[in-house]
Write an enzyme that holds these catalytic residues in place. Structure first.
Site, PDB file in Angstrom:
ATOM      1  N   GLY A  60      46.237   9.014  25.023  1.00 27.95           N
ATOM      2  CA  GLY A  60      45.165   9.902  25.446  1.00 27.95           C
ATOM      3  C   GLY A  60      43.834   9.505  24.838  1.00 27.95           C
ATOM      4  O   GLY A  60      42.801   9.481  25.522  1.00 27.95           O
ATOM      5  N   TYR A  61      43.838   9.194  23.559  1.00 32.70           N
ATOM      6  CA  TYR A  61      42.626   8.788  22.853  1.00 32.70           C
ATOM      7  C   TYR A  61      42.059   7.500  23.448  1.00 32.70           C
ATOM      8  O   TYR A  61      40.854   7.386  23.694  1.00 32.70           O
ATOM      9  CB  TYR A  61      42.956   8.594  21.374  1.00 32.70           C
ATOM     10  CG  TYR A  61      41.779   8.296  20.483  1.00 32.70           C
ATOM     11  CD1 TYR A  61      41.007   9.325  19.960  1.00 32.70           C
ATOM     12  CD2 TYR A  61      41.454   6.991  20.132  1.00 32.70           C
ATOM     13  CE1 TYR A  61      39.923   9.058  19.120  1.00 32.70           C
ATOM     14  CE2 TYR A  61      40.379   6.711  19.298  1.00 32.70           C
ATOM     15  CZ  TYR A  61      39.625   7.748  18.793  1.00 32.70           C
ATOM     16  OH  TYR A  61      38.557   7.476  17.970  1.00 32.70           O
ATOM     17  N   THR A  62      42.934   6.527  23.701  1.00 32.97           N
ATOM     18  CA  THR A  62      42.494   5.260  24.275  1.00 32.97           C
ATOM     19  C   THR A  62      41.885   5.473  25.658  1.00 32.97           C
ATOM     20  O   THR A  62      40.841   4.902  25.987  1.00 32.97           O
ATOM     21  CB  THR A  62      43.662   4.272  24.364  1.00 32.97           C
ATOM     22  OG1 THR A  62      44.133   3.985  23.037  1.00 32.97           O
ATOM     23  CG2 THR A  62      43.248   2.973  25.028  1.00 32.97           C
TER      24      THR A  62
END
Length: 253
Positions: free
Chosen positions: A157-159
């Site tokens: 999700g962060y990426t």
């Protein structure tokens, strides 16, 4: 004339309570800007960032906003307009991270990370950026990541969100550069903050990361100071859609 002088400018810095956001807000205040600090858990009074900004003799206002709440982000933009003083600089730094393998990365984790790290950034940039375009000047700086270029491990999700920020940086720059608004991003490397504590405490991962960094050390939040002042100042008036790595040489390895 000092092209890095921010005297008289008003800067909104999100995620300013600690870590990178705190260091960025501190640096902008040291360069002369008054600061509106925004964070999900910012103390009403007596916060570290308030002390630093006032210590530089600059004006300070703090707002507590949950960036996972779309209505709260919109309300912040409305409140900033009602305050009556135009925002000259917007630093979109607020973020969160959920570390789980992709197969266990829940919908809830995905939705929260995308909401905080990408959607809220667009909403705030759209609302504040619209007014910058009307006035014909302004600076918007996003905090991207090394994972805007790489896939990372256990942070899908962060990426995805940080990769999206780079696309958003370029999209807004394409539309607004001719209107006097500079939109750029900073991509911090491995910085010693709460978000990276788990990596630093993992002896194997910590050693592997340090071995890859030519500078031979983890970054410090203050290492971002020069880049944010540059992108917020007249010195960067012909810089548009750029992503500036501050990574100790990681991407060049």
């Amino acid at each position: 004339m000092n092209p890095f002088d921010l005297t008289g400018r008003l800067a909104v810095v999100t995620g300013a309570r600690r870590g990178i956001g705190l260091a960025m807000a501190d640096a902008l205040a040291a360069a002369g800007a008054d600061i509106i600090a925004v964070s999900a858990h910012l103390e009403p009074t007596g916060s570290e960032i308030e002390k630093r900004v006032r210590g530089h003799g600059r004006g300070f206002t703090g707002y507590q906003v949950d960036f996972a709440d779309r209505d709260a982000v919109t309300a912040l933009a409305d409140r900033l307009e009602r305050d009556g003083r135009p925002v000259d600089i917007l630093v979109n730094n607020a973020g969160t991270i959920k570390r789980r393998p992709a197969a266990q990365h829940s919908d809830q984790d995905w939705d929260e990370v995308i909401a905080v790290n990408l959607s809220a950034q667009f909403v705030l940039s759209r609302e504040i950026g619209r007014r910058m375009v009307e006035r014909g000047h302004g600076k918007i700086v996003f905090t991207a990541s090394l994972l805007s270029f790489q896939g990372g491990i256990n942070v899908p999700g962060y990426t995805a969100a940080k990769s999206g920020l780079v696309g958003l940086t370029r999209a807004l720059a394409n539309e607004w550069a001719s209107r006097g608004v500079n939109v750029n991003a900073i991509a911090p490397g491995y910085i010693a903050t709460d978000n990276t504590q788990a990596l630093r405490e993992d002896a194997t991962r910590n050693a592997a990361i340090l071995d890859r960094i030519p500078a031979g050390r983890w970054g410090r939040p203050d290492d971002l100071a020069g880049a944010v002042v540059f992108l917020a100042s007249p010195a960067s008036d012909y810089v548009n859609g750029a992503v500036v790595p501050v990574d100790g040489g990681w991407l060049g390895r």
